[in-house]
Design a protein around this motif. Structure first.
Motif, PDB file in Angstrom:
ATOM      1  N   TRP A  91       0.835  -1.202   0.000  1.00  0.00           N
ATOM      2  CA  TRP A  91       0.000   0.000   0.000  1.00  0.00           C
ATOM      3  C   TRP A  91       0.871   1.255   0.000  1.00  0.00           C
ATOM      4  CZ3 TRP A  91      -0.205   3.858   3.700  1.00  0.00           C
ATOM      5  CH2 TRP A  91      -1.164   4.841   3.480  1.00  0.00           C
ATOM      6  N   LEU A  92       1.899   1.270   0.834  1.00  0.00           N
ATOM      7  CA  LEU A  92       2.776   2.439   0.934  1.00  0.00           C
ATOM      8  C   LEU A  92       3.512   2.687  -0.383  1.00  0.00           C
ATOM      9  CD1 LEU A  92       3.875   4.612   2.860  1.00  0.00           C
ATOM     10  CD2 LEU A  92       5.702   3.022   3.438  1.00  0.00           C
ATOM     11  N   ALA A  93       4.008   1.625  -1.007  1.00  0.00           N
ATOM     12  CA  ALA A  93       4.710   1.781  -2.283  1.00  0.00           C
ATOM     13  C   ALA A  93       3.767   2.283  -3.364  1.00  0.00           C
ATOM     14  CB  ALA A  93       5.340   0.456  -2.701  1.00  0.00           C
ATOM     15  N   GLY A 114       3.998   5.801  -5.143  1.00  0.00           N
ATOM     16  CA  GLY A 114       4.247   5.641  -6.574  1.00  0.00           C
ATOM     17  C   GLY A 114       5.559   4.964  -6.894  1.00  0.00           C
ATOM     18  N   LEU A 115       6.035   4.125  -5.987  1.00  0.00           N
ATOM     19  CA  LEU A 115       7.297   3.421  -6.202  1.00  0.00           C
ATOM     20  C   LEU A 115       7.045   2.074  -6.887  1.00  0.00           C
ATOM     21  CD1 LEU A 115       8.902   4.152  -2.747  1.00  0.00           C
ATOM     22  CD2 LEU A 115       9.429   5.242  -4.903  1.00  0.00           C
ATOM     23  N   PRO A 116       7.969   1.624  -7.734  1.00  0.00           N
ATOM     24  CA  PRO A 116       7.775   0.360  -8.438  1.00  0.00           C
ATOM     25  C   PRO A 116       8.062  -0.827  -7.523  1.00  0.00           C
ATOM     26  CG  PRO A 116       9.894   1.267  -9.004  1.00  0.00           C
ATOM     27  CD  PRO A 116       9.200   2.294  -8.133  1.00  0.00           C
ATOM     28  N   PRO A 117       7.529  -2.004  -7.845  1.00  0.00           N
ATOM     29  CA  PRO A 117       7.858  -3.206  -7.071  1.00  0.00           C
ATOM     30  C   PRO A 117       9.329  -3.576  -7.256  1.00  0.00           C
ATOM     31  CG  PRO A 117       6.322  -3.728  -8.848  1.00  0.00           C
ATOM     32  CD  PRO A 117       6.556  -2.272  -8.891  1.00  0.00           C
ATOM     33  N   ILE A 118       9.961  -3.962  -6.162  1.00  0.00           N
ATOM     34  CA  ILE A 118      11.378  -4.328  -6.192  1.00  0.00           C
ATOM     35  C   ILE A 118      11.509  -5.779  -5.743  1.00  0.00           C
ATOM     36  CG2 ILE A 118      13.661  -3.797  -5.265  1.00  0.00           C
ATOM     37  CD1 ILE A 118      12.660  -0.970  -4.738  1.00  0.00           C
ATOM     38  N   PHE A 119      12.296  -6.551  -6.482  1.00  0.00           N
ATOM     39  CA  PHE A 119      12.569  -7.963  -6.193  1.00  0.00           C
ATOM     40  C   PHE A 119      11.266  -8.736  -5.982  1.00  0.00           C
ATOM     41  CE2 PHE A 119      14.179 -11.460  -3.382  1.00  0.00           C
ATOM     42  CZ  PHE A 119      14.850 -12.124  -4.389  1.00  0.00           C
ATOM     43  N   THR A 120      10.530  -8.911  -7.065  1.00  0.00           N
ATOM     44  CA  THR A 120       9.220  -9.545  -7.025  1.00  0.00           C
ATOM     45  C   THR A 120       9.338 -11.037  -7.303  1.00  0.00           C
ATOM     46  OG1 THR A 120       8.225  -7.508  -7.811  1.00  0.00           O
ATOM     47  CG2 THR A 120       6.905  -9.481  -7.986  1.00  0.00           C
TER      48      THR A 120
END
Length: 95
Positions: free
Chosen positions: A47-49, A53-59
């Protein structure tokens, strides 16, 4: 979802919750609490990301569902810090 996929998600949640609790320095308990902190932290972190507006990291993708590990750890750390703060306000400082 199959039972092995659910167990894999719970394992990842436990690891993310444990890392988040270690980063903050507050442990709510054992493995079950690490799983709960990891699952709630995943929701908080995602939710915070998304809010910032931050992209997903290490998905990691499990059965078509994306599980962003870094945001889950960050969310678990935030949730664990909030738990520690509430515990300190209710119980009082340790001696």
């Amino acid at each position: 979802m199959t039972p092995p996929e659910i167990l894999l998600i719970l394992l990842i949640a436990a690891i993310c919750g444990g890392i988040g609790q270690t980063m903050v320095g507050y442990s709510a308990g054992g493995c079950i609490s690490a799983i709960v902190v990891g699952i709630i932290g995943a929701y908080v972190g995602i939710w915070l990301a998304g809010y910032v507006g931050l992209p997903p990291i290490f998905t990691i993708t499990i059965s078509g569902n994306a599980f962003p590990i870094i945001w889950c750890i960050v969310g678990a750390a935030i949730f664990s810090a909030a738990l520690g703060l509430v515990n300190r306000l209710i119980v009082g400082p340790r001696r």
